[in-house]
Design an enzyme around this catalytic site. Structure first.
Site, PDB file in Angstrom:
ATOM      1  N   ALA A   1      14.821 -39.432 -39.321  1.00  0.00           N
ATOM      2  CA  ALA A   1      13.854 -39.711 -40.374  1.00  0.00           C
ATOM      3  C   ALA A   1      12.542 -38.986 -40.094  1.00  0.00           C
ATOM      4  CB  ALA A   1      13.619 -41.216 -40.476  1.00  0.00           C
TER       5      ALA A   1
ATOM      6  N   GLY B   1      18.525 -41.443 -38.259  1.00  0.00           N
ATOM      7  CA  GLY B   1      19.060 -41.593 -39.603  1.00  0.00           C
ATOM      8  C   GLY B   1      20.293 -40.753 -39.847  1.00  0.00           C
TER       9      GLY B   1
ATOM     10  N   GLU C   1      23.032 -42.897 -38.598  1.00  0.00           N
ATOM     11  CA  GLU C   1      23.197 -44.024 -39.512  1.00  0.00           C
ATOM     12  C   GLU C   1      23.903 -43.600 -40.797  1.00  0.00           C
ATOM     13  OE1 GLU C   1      19.833 -47.187 -38.957  1.00  0.00           O
ATOM     14  OE2 GLU C   1      18.888 -45.211 -39.035  1.00  0.00           O
TER      15      GLU C   1
ATOM     16  N   GLU D   1      15.546 -44.496 -31.881  1.00  0.00           N
ATOM     17  CA  GLU D   1      14.493 -45.335 -32.456  1.00  0.00           C
ATOM     18  C   GLU D   1      13.835 -46.252 -31.426  1.00  0.00           C
ATOM     19  OE1 GLU D   1      17.107 -44.251 -35.973  1.00  0.00           O
ATOM     20  OE2 GLU D   1      17.364 -44.693 -33.852  1.00  0.00           O
TER      21      GLU D   1
END
Length: 725
Positions: A76, A122, A125, A147
């Protein structure tokens, strides 16, 4: 091929032959794909189009891939995360991302994430929302959820979906550490279904997708042993896993980092809950963490590192570093051998020069041992390790240095020897060759006086051990030119280091700030504190090692020499503590000699030496009134802040961020505090001045308030306001 998205759209949807739908990420503005808000909304539109095509029977499978070679999705947009302050806004944005990935999970045809290259955050994910994942076998292909290293958790479904896919233990290994794993390990734990050859990855990924569509793929999940099945698959087993994981987190973080503890809390409550319930908890907890002070500090540190990685070390944007393909190293000791090995590891030809055959042999042996360790840790194959070791040669003759683009001097720490060696080297190498000294304490400008081309000379201060410590101080002398600085800065980046440009001065930056901190630990002992008490307070503050244990690690002889040098250069406020003077007279060497403040057996610390107080007795006094944990912490940290202020005032560095990056990378100053001066700004300069004045009244000259701090307090200005950049 039909229904492509408009040209230049990122990502882009199209339908290939045999009814294969493809969404391709390829950001035209970035070297890697990043999931910012605009990209995510475009991706949502692509998914909607793909869902419609699946309902209408126009696609039988959907592939999500990258148009960038060697990179899938880097995660991200951290800049956007850095600006989130409101937990409600953060939760809304998280829920938006979750909703988009849930749409991927609900596509009615098989979905394949084709991961070729780096896949982080991300990106992982997104892949977890797909029904299948394939990865290339290129070395650059690594998957991870970093993260937690930024103070939050994977909140777009990663914390929820990963343990459901690979099991609790394997998931925690990734979620709690932020580590990146190669495709082979991802296959072993079940994170990817197949590992495909990098050279023909695109074709093989499409072939895998077509086999899925036609029901021809017969892959099976990896088999797990009985112990893994019991631990992951039974309530008592999971309880044990959670208990052991929490114990490990507390041991490594001392509770300073909330994200891993919140991950454990979430999974303990929701691992067996419906996915939607888990996603809701993930969004709520993720939002709380993102706006927390710890996360803000860790993101700040990440952005400082990124700025350093993208920089050149000089202000002029038109300056370009010279390429470095051949490098010389003067001195084949442990430091020289470590520098040579690191350069060869990165593909640079290295010639080690020394005056003794035994030293060359030792330097080569040290380099080989480091390569052997890299093989043992599976960072290199034996074949690649041999190839890179072959890039290192050595000898007694100067002519081996002639092809060098850069020569790094790492000989004995004596000014006369260094000046002589550098002057001799300058006569042999090309005029455009950059010379650098690895000195930790001697003046770069004083060495430059022996050279005909001082503009091609500067410091390149590695920290020991070279292969582990991330910081390199690029020491700019008063006559060093921009091209030379940029060349050494770029070389440090290529070697995988974090470079910080500093000016020439006693101790440069890190050792100058560290010196008063270590010295104050000695004064604390003289005032009646115990060794374990001083070190425990530092550990509780977040330092990776207590100051007295660090003196043992550095070496008592080395620390004593550095302390005397700082005293000579900076005056009586750096007069060595009587305790440290007494210790240096005992012949103890610290860890390398088996005895210092602590005892060591086979290099392992075995506790405080019970004899240390008897040995130091002539320098120890009764315990001072009021000497508690707060006082110990205040005295240690205040010394560092004051010396950092002096370094800024004298122009050793130009920004507060440079101080903080150097201290984090060079000393392990706790990243969760954002850096030494970011922490000082939370106290406000007026608060720091008040504390220093109080200490000055009690302890004298060594707590003299720097003029810069008084000025900042008068202007009501923090370090980052006064020294931005």
């Amino acid at each position: 091929m039909t229904e492509p998205s408009p040209a230049g759209t990122n990502p882009r949807f199209e339908i290939l032959q045999r009814a294969v739908g493809v969404i391709t990420f390829d950001d035209p503005e970035r070297k890697v794909n990043v999931l910012d808000e605009d990209v995510m909304r475009t991706f949502a539109a692509c998914v909607d189009t793909a869902r419609a095509a699946a309902r209408e029977g126009r696609i039988r499978v959907l592939v999500i891939r990258s148009g960038k070679e060697g990179s899938f999705i880097a995660g991200a947009d951290v800049d956007a995360i850095a600006h989130l302050e409101d937990p409600e806004e953060a939760e809304q944005k998280i829920r938006l991302g979750q909703a988009i990935f849930s749409e991927v999970a609900s596509v009615s045809v098989p979905t394949v994430a084709a991961v070729d290259g780096i896949c982080l955050g991300g990106g992982v994910e997104l892949s977890l929302a797909c029904s299948h994942r394939v990865a290339s076998d290129r070395p650059e292909t690594r998957l991870g959820l970093p993260e937690v290293m930024l103070g939050f958790l994977p909140a777009w479904g990663g914390t929820t979906r990963l343990p459901r896919l690979v099991g609790l233990q394997a998931a925690l290994d990734l979620l709690l550490t932020g580590k990146q794993i190669p495709a082979s390990k991802a296959r072993r734990i079940g994170l990817v279904d197949e590992v495909l050859p990098a050279g023909i990855f695109a074709d093989k990924a499409l072939e895998f997708a077509e086999n899925l569509a036609e029901g021809r793929w017969t892959g099976r999940p990896p088999r797990r042993g009985l112990a893994a099945r019991v631990l992951d698959g039974t309530p008592p087993g999971r309880a044990l896993v959670f208990r052991m994981a929490r114990k490990q987190v507390m041991r490594t973080t001392r509770g300073h980092y909330p994200a891993p503890l919140r991950i454990l809390e979430l999974l303990k409550r929701h691992l067996k809950s419906p996915v939607e319930e888990s996603l809701a908890a993930e969004a709520r907890i993720g939002a709380e963490l993102i706006v927390s002070p710890v996360s803000k500090n860790l993101v700040h540190v990440f952005l400082m590192r990124e700025a350093a990685r993208k920089g050149t070390g000089v202000a002029d944007p038109d300056v370009r570093p010279r390429p470095v393909e051949a490098m010389g190293v003067l001195g084949a000791g442990v430091m020289g051998g470590g520098i040579a090995q690191l350069a060869a590891y990165k593909g640079i030809h290295v010639y080690m020069k020394d005056i003794r055959h035994e030293a060359i042999t030792g330097g080569l042996r040290h380099a080989r041992e480091l390569f052997d360790k890299a093989v043992a840790r599976r960072r290199l194959t034996p074949r690649k390790a041999r190839q890179r070791m072959e890039l290192i040669s050595g000898g007694l003759e100067m002519h081996g240095l002639r092809p060098s683009d850069v020569v790094v001097e790492a000989v004995v720490e004596r000014m006369d020897v260094k000046r002589q060696v550098l002057a001799e080297t300058e006569k042999v190498v090309r005029p455009d060759c950059v010379l650098a000294t690895n000195t930790s304490s001697l003046s770069v400008d004083a060495m430059a006086e022996a050279l005909e081309r001082p503009e091609r000379f500067l410091g390149m201060h590695f920290f020991n051990p070279v292969h582990r410590m991330p910081l390199v101080e690029v020491v700019r002398g008063s006559r060093s030119d921009d091209v030379s600085v940029a060349t050494i800065y770029a070389l440090a980046l290529r070697l995988g280091k974090v470079p910080v440009v500093v000016g020439d001065g006693p101790g440069f930056l890190v050792n100058r700030i560290l010196g008063p901190y270590l010295n104050e630990a000695g004064h604390l002992l003289a005032d009646g504190a115990r060794v374990d008490e001083v070190d425990r307070v530092a550990l509780d503050f977040g330092m990776p090692m207590g100051p007295l244990r660090l003196i043992d690690e550095i070496g008592i002889d080395v620390a004593s020499h550095a302390g005397r040098s700082l005293h000579e250069a900076l005056g009586n406020r750096l007069a060595p503590s009587p305790v440290l003077v007494r210790l240096s007279e005992t012949g103890r060497l610290g860890r390398k000699g088996g005895l210092g403040f602590y005892r060591y057996e086979k290099g392992r610390e075995k506790g405080v030496d019970p004899e240390i107080y008897r040995v130091l007795a002539p320098a120890l006094g009764p315990r001072r009134e009021g000497l508690d944990e707060r006082e110990i912490r205040l005295r240690l940290v205040a010394q560092m802040i004051a010396e950092a202020a002096r370094a800024l005032e004298e122009g050793i560095v130009r920004t507060a961020a440079a101080v903080d990056l150097a201290m984090i990378m060079g000393t392990g100053f706790p990243p969760f505090r954002g850096g030494l001066l970011r922490f000082a700004d939370t106290l406000h300069p007026r608060g720091v001045v008040d504390r220093l004045r109080e200490l000055h009244e009690r302890y004298g000259e060594r707590f003299q308030v720097p003029r810069l701090l008084e000025e900042l307090a008068e202007r009501d200005q923090g370090f980052y306001d006064a020294f931005p950049g």
